[in-house]
Design a protein around this motif. Structure first.
Motif, PDB file in Angstrom:
ATOM      1  N   MET A 123       0.425  -1.222   0.184  1.00 43.62           N
ATOM      2  CA  MET A 123       0.128  -0.103  -0.019  1.00 43.62           C
ATOM      3  C   MET A 123       0.685   0.868  -0.092  1.00 43.62           C
ATOM      4  SD  MET A 123      -3.463   0.648   2.803  1.00 43.62           S
ATOM      5  CE  MET A 123      -2.271   1.971   3.758  1.00 43.62           C
ATOM      6  N   SER A 124       0.200   2.175  -1.191  1.00 44.57           N
ATOM      7  CA  SER A 124       1.273   3.075  -1.697  1.00 44.57           C
ATOM      8  C   SER A 124       1.308   4.190   0.511  1.00 44.57           C
ATOM      9  CB  SER A 124       0.946   4.177  -2.192  1.00 44.57           C
ATOM     10  OG  SER A 124      -0.199   4.375  -2.702  1.00 44.57           O
ATOM     11  N   LYS A 125       2.610   4.858   1.014  1.00 42.11           N
ATOM     12  CA  LYS A 125       1.510   5.610   1.939  1.00 42.11           C
ATOM     13  C   LYS A 125       1.763   7.583   1.221  1.00 42.11           C
ATOM     14  CE  LYS A 125       5.437   3.477   4.558  1.00 42.11           C
ATOM     15  NZ  LYS A 125       6.682   3.415   5.521  1.00 42.11           N
ATOM     16  N   PHE A 126       0.851   7.748   2.802  1.00 42.44           N
ATOM     17  CA  PHE A 126       0.694   9.318   2.032  1.00 42.44           C
ATOM     18  C   PHE A 126       1.395  10.394   2.601  1.00 42.44           C
ATOM     19  CE2 PHE A 126      -1.056  13.419   3.729  1.00 42.44           C
ATOM     20  CZ  PHE A 126      -2.003  13.665   2.698  1.00 42.44           C
ATOM     21  N   THR A 127       2.607  10.903   1.476  1.00 36.80           N
ATOM     22  CA  THR A 127       3.104  11.370   1.975  1.00 36.80           C
ATOM     23  C   THR A 127       3.352  13.125   2.300  1.00 36.80           C
ATOM     24  OG1 THR A 127       4.443   9.948   0.258  1.00 36.80           O
ATOM     25  CG2 THR A 127       5.614  12.058   0.671  1.00 36.80           C
ATOM     26  N   VAL A 128       3.665  13.439   3.232  1.00 37.02           N
ATOM     27  CA  VAL A 128       3.867  14.875   2.954  1.00 37.02           C
ATOM     28  C   VAL A 128       4.778  15.655   2.296  1.00 37.02           C
ATOM     29  CG1 VAL A 128       3.118  16.957   4.615  1.00 37.02           C
ATOM     30  CG2 VAL A 128       2.030  14.372   4.753  1.00 37.02           C
ATOM     31  N   LYS A 129       4.635  16.384   1.763  1.00 40.13           N
ATOM     32  CA  LYS A 129       6.285  17.349   1.663  1.00 40.13           C
ATOM     33  C   LYS A 129       6.113  18.602   1.704  1.00 40.13           C
ATOM     34  CE  LYS A 129       4.387  16.885  -2.990  1.00 40.13           C
ATOM     35  NZ  LYS A 129       4.050  16.869  -4.406  1.00 40.13           N
ATOM     36  N   TRP A 130       7.011  18.627   3.016  1.00 45.05           N
ATOM     37  CA  TRP A 130       7.311  19.963   3.782  1.00 45.05           C
ATOM     38  C   TRP A 130       7.614  21.138   3.343  1.00 45.05           C
ATOM     39  CZ3 TRP A 130       4.603  20.992   8.106  1.00 45.05           C
ATOM     40  CH2 TRP A 130       4.848  20.130   9.386  1.00 45.05           C
ATOM     41  N   GLY A 131       7.944  22.100   2.879  1.00 41.84           N
ATOM     42  CA  GLY A 131       8.875  23.705   2.549  1.00 41.84           C
ATOM     43  C   GLY A 131       9.507  24.403   4.310  1.00 41.84           C
ATOM     44  N   ILE A 132      10.267  24.194   4.742  1.00 40.09           N
ATOM     45  CA  ILE A 132      11.103  25.322   5.967  1.00 40.09           C
ATOM     46  C   ILE A 132      11.196  26.587   5.773  1.00 40.09           C
ATOM     47  CG2 ILE A 132      12.441  24.473   8.092  1.00 40.09           C
ATOM     48  CD1 ILE A 132      11.229  22.268   7.535  1.00 40.09           C
ATOM     49  N   LEU A 133       9.881  27.165   6.714  1.00 44.45           N
ATOM     50  CA  LEU A 133      10.210  28.733   6.311  1.00 44.45           C
ATOM     51  C   LEU A 133      11.444  29.788   7.319  1.00 44.45           C
ATOM     52  CD1 LEU A 133       7.799  31.787   5.543  1.00 44.45           C
ATOM     53  CD2 LEU A 133       9.818  31.625   7.798  1.00 44.45           C
ATOM     54  N   ALA A 134      12.473  29.294   7.770  1.00 44.94           N
ATOM     55  CA  ALA A 134      13.657  30.048   8.467  1.00 44.94           C
ATOM     56  C   ALA A 134      14.752  28.516   8.436  1.00 44.94           C
ATOM     57  CB  ALA A 134      12.959  30.758   9.945  1.00 44.94           C
ATOM     58  N   THR A 135      16.129  28.941   8.675  1.00 43.72           N
ATOM     59  CA  THR A 135      17.231  28.117   8.655  1.00 43.72           C
ATOM     60  C   THR A 135      17.879  28.083   9.951  1.00 43.72           C
ATOM     61  OG1 THR A 135      18.366  29.327   7.314  1.00 43.72           O
ATOM     62  CG2 THR A 135      17.215  27.999   6.178  1.00 43.72           C
ATOM     63  N   GLY A 136      17.627  28.719  11.321  1.00 46.29           N
ATOM     64  CA  GLY A 136      17.746  27.982  12.536  1.00 46.29           C
ATOM     65  C   GLY A 136      17.657  27.215  13.060  1.00 46.29           C
ATOM     66  N   GLY A 137      18.256  27.306  14.151  1.00 45.87           N
ATOM     67  CA  GLY A 137      17.795  26.338  15.607  1.00 45.87           C
ATOM     68  C   GLY A 137      17.365  25.596  15.286  1.00 45.87           C
ATOM     69  N   ILE A 138      15.613  25.799  15.667  1.00 50.25           N
ATOM     70  CA  ILE A 138      14.914  24.884  15.613  1.00 50.25           C
ATOM     71  C   ILE A 138      14.238  24.754  14.539  1.00 50.25           C
ATOM     72  CG2 ILE A 138      13.489  26.895  15.930  1.00 50.25           C
ATOM     73  CD1 ILE A 138      13.508  23.690  18.837  1.00 50.25           C
ATOM     74  N   ALA A 139      14.359  25.397  13.648  1.00 51.77           N
ATOM     75  CA  ALA A 139      14.569  24.756  11.914  1.00 51.77           C
ATOM     76  C   ALA A 139      14.638  23.827  11.746  1.00 51.77           C
ATOM     77  CB  ALA A 139      14.652  26.003  11.424  1.00 51.77           C
ATOM     78  N   GLU A 140      16.146  23.477  12.095  1.00 54.14           N
ATOM     79  CA  GLU A 140      17.466  22.457  11.558  1.00 54.14           C
ATOM     80  C   GLU A 140      16.988  21.052  12.938  1.00 54.14           C
ATOM     81  OE1 GLU A 140      22.161  21.398  12.319  1.00 54.14           O
ATOM     82  OE2 GLU A 140      21.483  23.308  11.792  1.00 54.14           O
ATOM     83  N   THR A 141      16.045  21.154  13.570  1.00 53.13           N
ATOM     84  CA  THR A 141      16.345  20.070  14.803  1.00 53.13           C
ATOM     85  C   THR A 141      14.699  19.228  14.824  1.00 53.13           C
ATOM     86  OG1 THR A 141      17.283  21.503  16.662  1.00 53.13           O
ATOM     87  CG2 THR A 141      14.850  19.514  17.310  1.00 53.13           C
ATOM     88  N   PHE A 142      13.785  20.559  13.637  1.00 48.24           N
ATOM     89  CA  PHE A 142      12.418  19.650  12.721  1.00 48.24           C
ATOM     90  C   PHE A 142      13.646  18.894  11.848  1.00 48.24           C
ATOM     91  CE2 PHE A 142       8.931  20.411  10.639  1.00 48.24           C
ATOM     92  CZ  PHE A 142       7.756  19.619  11.021  1.00 48.24           C
ATOM     93  N   ALA A 143      13.140  19.553  11.374  1.00 49.74           N
ATOM     94  CA  ALA A 143      13.574  18.776   9.625  1.00 49.74           C
ATOM     95  C   ALA A 143      14.773  18.070  10.185  1.00 49.74           C
ATOM     96  CB  ALA A 143      14.251  20.109   8.492  1.00 49.74           C
ATOM     97  N   ARG A 144      15.954  17.872  11.076  1.00 52.92           N
ATOM     98  CA  ARG A 144      16.321  16.931  11.178  1.00 52.92           C
ATOM     99  C   ARG A 144      15.521  14.944  11.166  1.00 52.92           C
ATOM    100  NH1 ARG A 144      22.120  16.497  12.637  1.00 52.92           N
ATOM    101  NH2 ARG A 144      22.854  18.109  12.064  1.00 52.92           N
ATOM    102  N   ASP A 145      14.189  15.645  11.968  1.00 50.48           N
ATOM    103  CA  ASP A 145      13.712  14.729  12.840  1.00 50.48           C
ATOM    104  C   ASP A 145      12.683  14.395  11.132  1.00 50.48           C
ATOM    105  OD1 ASP A 145      14.545  13.744  15.523  1.00 50.48           O
ATOM    106  OD2 ASP A 145      12.143  14.747  16.123  1.00 50.48           O
TER     107      ASP A 145
END
Length: 394
Positions: A1-23
């Protein structure tokens, strides 16, 4: 079964953005989530496209991820399903309005906005555009938090009369931050309340408000100690929640600060940072309030249950790690921000327009509480970040 894919855009590239995107990189199956997947397909830095490009490489974005040197370019990318906003609180209203106007779904870092009227305007715009909008209060989506709320709704600890919650960290602002830092700078909506206090309020609300069938907004009494720049370095709040169908009047005590520590020795010796007290017992949650991994259930019948809640991840040998503020968890252990990302994915999959564990209405009630706390203590921010005008260049 194919998975539902969510395509993220990250607005800002500071510390919390990096932590979220890494996860977002680990396969959700490592945490028992099987029918969705996340992809970081774009990022934008207000400084340069090169900064966004370096960010995407660092967080393992998809191979053809787009790097933008402006937020305006990001919101126009048709390949982006949802945008995560990771700027300082002061910029959330302007940035979120930009995304919503472009018809994008939005996950916005907490505190949602600088004040409640700004949030009201965002909610109105999200409904007008028929898009998803959620505050990124990641802690609410942890299995630990779901367990705590179940201890209340199941009646296990009886009707809850009081919750006390503290998130204080002895950072000594004059030694730790220069005057331009987001933690203390009024131009960036600095201070303990919006950055740390929101977590203490989160625990008060998710135990005394979210758990009720007919929740009612609380009254609030507060006091505040101010830093030299006029922002708060210590705030204490007493919230009175009216009686509901399942319990009588309840009290919430939320405290936050930068001069004392909820966990002075870093070993939990000082005891729990959060206590949820019912007529049959209590649930204790141990520091840090934003990423707790230990609870203790203590019942009047003699039951004592200690539980550990480690964050899942791809495990040792994966070559992957995450963390925040210069420190990392052990290899292969997630930070825990993926739980809120999963909630966004399921909401988009199901066609929901808000989160299931914190409605937009509840986010608004909490913003109103923080507005009242600031009003009671004469703490205001510059007009340019309190305004409802849009667009405003900050």
């Amino acid at each position: 079964m194919s998975k539902f894919t969510v395509k993220w855009g990250i607005l800002a590239t500071g510390g919390i953005a990096e932590t979220f995107a890494r996860d977002l990189w680990p396969n959700p199956e490592c945490r028992g989530v099987k029918d969705i997947e996340h992809k970081v397909v774009a990022a934008a830095s207000s400084s340069s496209a090169k900064r966004a490009q370096d960010f995407l490489k660092e967080v393992r974005g998809v191979e053809d991820a787009k790097a933008y040197g402006s937020y305006e370019e990001l919101v126009k990318d048709p390949n982006v399903d949802i945008i995560y906003i990771a700027t300082p609180h002061s910029h959330h209203y302007q940035n979120a309005m930009l995304c919503l106007e472009a018809g994008k779904n939005v996950l916005c870092e907490k505190a949602f906005t600088t004040n409640a009227p700004q949030l009201e305007a965002l909610i109105k715009k999200a409904k007008e555009k028929n898009v998803f909008l959620m505050e990124a209060v990641w802690t609410r989506y942890f299995p630990l938090s779901i367990y705590v709320r179940e201890m209340i709704t199941s009646g296990k600890i009886g009707p809850v009369s009081r919750t006390s919650a503290d998130l204080s960290m002895a950072m000594l602002p004059e030694d730790t931050f220069d005057d331009s830092h987001r933690m203390v700078n009024p131009d960036l909506a600095g201070g303990a309340l919006l950055d740390l206090g929101i977590y203490a309020l989160t625990w008060v609300f998710q135990t005394l408000y979210t758990t009720q069938k007919d929740p009612k907004a609380p009254s609030v009494l507060s006091t505040m100690r101010k830093y030299k720049l006029g922002t708060d370095e210590q705030t204490s709040m007493l919230l009175t929640f009216p009686a509901t169908e399942s319990r009588g009047e309840a009290h919430g005590i939320a405290t936050t600060g930068m001069r004392t520590a909820a966990d002075p020795d870093g070993k939990g010796s000082a005891g729990p940072a959060i206590r949820i007290q019912g007529e049959k017992g209590e649930v204790q949650v141990f520091h840090p309030a934003f990423r707790p991994t230990r609870t203790k259930l203590v019942l009047s019948d003699g039951t004592v249950e200690d539980k550990e809640w480690p964050q899942p991840g791809p495990g040792e040998g994966s070559g992957w790690k995450n963390g925040f503020g210069g420190s990392f968890q052990k290899e292969g252990e997630g930070q825990g921000m993926f739980w809120e990302a999963d909630e966004c994915a399921f909401a988009l999959k199901e066609g929901r327009k808000e989160g299931q564990y914190e409605s937009l209405e509840e986010s608004l009630v909490i913003m109103r509480v923080m507005d009242e706390v600031r009003k009671q203590n004469g703490m205001s921010y510059p007009e340019k970040i309190e305004t409802l005008d849009y667009p405003v260049k900050l």
